[in-house]
Design an enzyme around this catalytic site. Structure first.
Site, PDB file in Angstrom:
ATOM      1  N   TYR A  98      24.759 -10.474  -2.243  1.00  0.00           N
ATOM      2  CA  TYR A  98      24.829  -9.789  -1.020  1.00  0.00           C
ATOM      3  C   TYR A  98      26.312 -10.006  -0.262  1.00  0.00           C
ATOM      4  O   TYR A  98      27.127  -9.068  -0.227  1.00  0.00           O
ATOM      5  CB  TYR A  98      23.941 -10.016   0.250  1.00  0.00           C
ATOM      6  N   GLU A 144      32.794  -4.147  -1.051  1.00  0.00           N
ATOM      7  CA  GLU A 144      32.703  -3.007  -0.811  1.00  0.00           C
ATOM      8  C   GLU A 144      33.748  -3.021   0.337  1.00  0.00           C
ATOM      9  O   GLU A 144      34.446  -1.959   0.773  1.00  0.00           O
ATOM     10  CB  GLU A 144      31.465  -2.639  -0.097  1.00  0.00           C
TER      11      GLU A 144
END
Lengths: 221, 290
Positions: A141, A148
């Site tokens: 994560y 991102e």
């Protein structure tokens, strides 16, 4: 029954698709030792695999799987936004080092996830896989999200300079849209989400690993 | 849901008495945020209900309690929700120089749009003061922030674009008249329905009746839908969107309309559950459709 076969097929196909992406990305990194062409090499398989995930929203909406369509939508759209609206249109950003980091994080997460789903359908999930699914996220994560965010951040100069996806006044509908500002707000949107998602997965981990260990003991007894 | 056992109390003890006792133990509580139920599936018990009213209730029976969280009065909420947008809209209308660096005066279209927008919310404020009768006294405080963000936010976005120096009115003059006419139709219709609802519920009561048209022709829509007030409201915003030709006004119409449709569907379901003879042809908010 038919739905089970379909889901089995779906999950296996996507697991293989992401496997291909991972193979291509890693191969390129090993050959060239730099990130410049990683996206170039794996983008076809990546686009196909990630875009097919839209089907999962449909699966949830029609009740084929037990997830909430809203949650599924949020997860899928966030990947698609980064892939189609940020990374793909801006070729200048595709060679940065955050790109392979993000892609590989996505690959590992998805490969584990789809094999887990596929084997769950036939009730043959090895404990190792459950462990992976509920443990890898702890580092995937943060790595994926960092990738991102860095990717979105990296396209801001180009997006601002070219005015891509932006709309200026005057126009018939009296609307203006500043894509750079939208992207910045989008990045800010990650902030409340990641802790919530993370803690949810931590809770799931406690539940699922405990249950899986108990199931394993039952089977061996 | 917390469970509390009542082992004291006579048949005359009311839910309000129980609430007061509970408050003595937890002083942060107050009656409007406290809800008691006989079972998880029941509706909330009213404060006037007495222990003797419930046959199955006796010493040691279990009452379910829920803390509804900090509450705020409905009228407070409505005022915040409705007065806010008036100010938010007017900021862009009045301070065009500082905000946009605009030099000229506003056009006729922009002036009328301002009157339409502000007029709508003034009407809402007046209705809240004089017409609406609420079935519940309070709502959770979280709703206040959510609702105000929605109303004030959209108001700012719409006003920014209507009052912008580069604002473009709709291409055809006819659109302006159609938009204005639709808006007025919606406003009058909506007001008529609110008046009708007020008359259906005598002051101080919680009476519920099947809504029926009265002498006002706008109320004829009650024959077709359970919540014509929402229908007219959507029509009104549609008119405003046509008049101004502003994307965010159209978006507001769709989002607001969608929310009202959801509410209408819920109320429609309740009506049908409550009244066996509820008219069959009626829909929730969109005549003949939904």
């Amino acid at each position: 029954m038919l739905s089970k076969i379909y889901l089995l097929l779906y999950n296996c196909c996507l697991a293989c698709g992401w496997n291909i992406v991972l193979y291509q990305a890693v191969e390129e990194l090993c050959n060239s030792r730099n990130p410049t062409y990683v996206y170039e090499k794996c983008k076809v398989a990546l686009k196909i695999s990630q875009t097919l995930a839209l089907l999962e929203i449909v699966h949830a909406a029609v009740g084929l799987v037990r997830s909430s369509p809203v949650t599924t939508f949020i997860q899928v759209q966030s990947r698609l936004v980064v892939l189609w609206l940020v990374l793909d249109p801006v070729s200048e950003a595709q060679g940065n080092s955050n790109v392979p980091m993000m892609i590989i994080a996505w690959c590992v997460a998805e490969i584990v996830r789809y094999w887990y789903y596929a084997l769950s359908l036939v009730d043959k999930v090895p404990y190792v896989l459950t462990w992976c699914r509920y443990t890898f996220f702890t580092f995937l994560y943060p790595i994926g999200v960092s990738g991102e965010l860095l990717t979105i951040y990296s396209v801001l100069p180009v997006v601002t300079a070219t005015g891509m996806f932006s709309l200026e006044l005057p126009n018939k509908w009296n609307v203006s849209f500043h894509y750079p500002i939208f992207l910045m707000l989008y990045m800010a949107g990650y902030v409340p989400y990641l802790p919530k998602l993370y803690m949810h997965m931590i809770k799931q981990r406690g539940k699922m690993l405990g249950k899986a260990a108990a199931d394993g003991e039952k089977k061996s007894n | 849901e917390e469970v509390s056992t009542q082992s004291t109390g006579t048949k005359e003890t009311s839910i309000m008495d129980i609430k007061q006792l509970h408050i003595k133990q937890k002083s942060y509580l107050y009656p409007t945020r406290m809800m008691y139920k006989l079972s998880l599936k029941d509706k909330a018990l009213s404060e006037d209900a007495k222990i003797g009213d419930f046959e199955t209730f006796c010493d040691g029976s279990v009452l379910y309690f829920k803390d509804l969280g900090p509450q705020i009065g409905w009228s407070t909420v409505f005022f915040a929700e409705y007065i806010g947008p008036i100010f938010t809209y007017l900021i862009f209308y009045l301070a065009r120089g500082p905000i946009y660096g605009a030099k000229g005066a506003t056009t006729d279209v922009q002036n009328v749009a301002c009157a339409m927008y502000v007029g709508h919310y003034v009407k809402r404020v007046l209705e809240t003061m004089f017409i609406h009768r609420f079935s519940k006294a309070t709502m959770p405080i979280g709703n206040l922030f959510k609702n105000c963000t929605y109303y004030w936010g959209f108001s700012a976005f719409i006003s920014y674009f209507v009052n912008h120096p580069l604002y473009t009115p709709p291409a055809c003059n006819l659109c302006l008249y159609i938009g204005l006419g639709t808006y007025l139709f919606g406003e009058l219709g909506n007001f008529s329905c609110h008046l009708a609802f007020m008359k259906m519920r005598p002051p101080g009561t919680r009476t519920r009746v099947i809504p029926m048209p009265n002498s006002n022709p706008f109320t004829l829509l009650f024959h077709l839908v359970s919540c014509p007030n929402y229908t007219y409201e959507a029509i009104s915003w549609l008119g405003f969107s046509i008049f101004t030709s502003v994307f965010y006004a159209a978006l507001f119409t769709v989002v607001g309309g969608g929310q009202m449709l959801q509410w209408a569907l819920g109320k429609h379901k309740n009506y049908k559950k409550e009244f066996e003879k509820y008219p069959k042809g009626r829909k929730a908010m969109i005549p003949f459709i939904l």
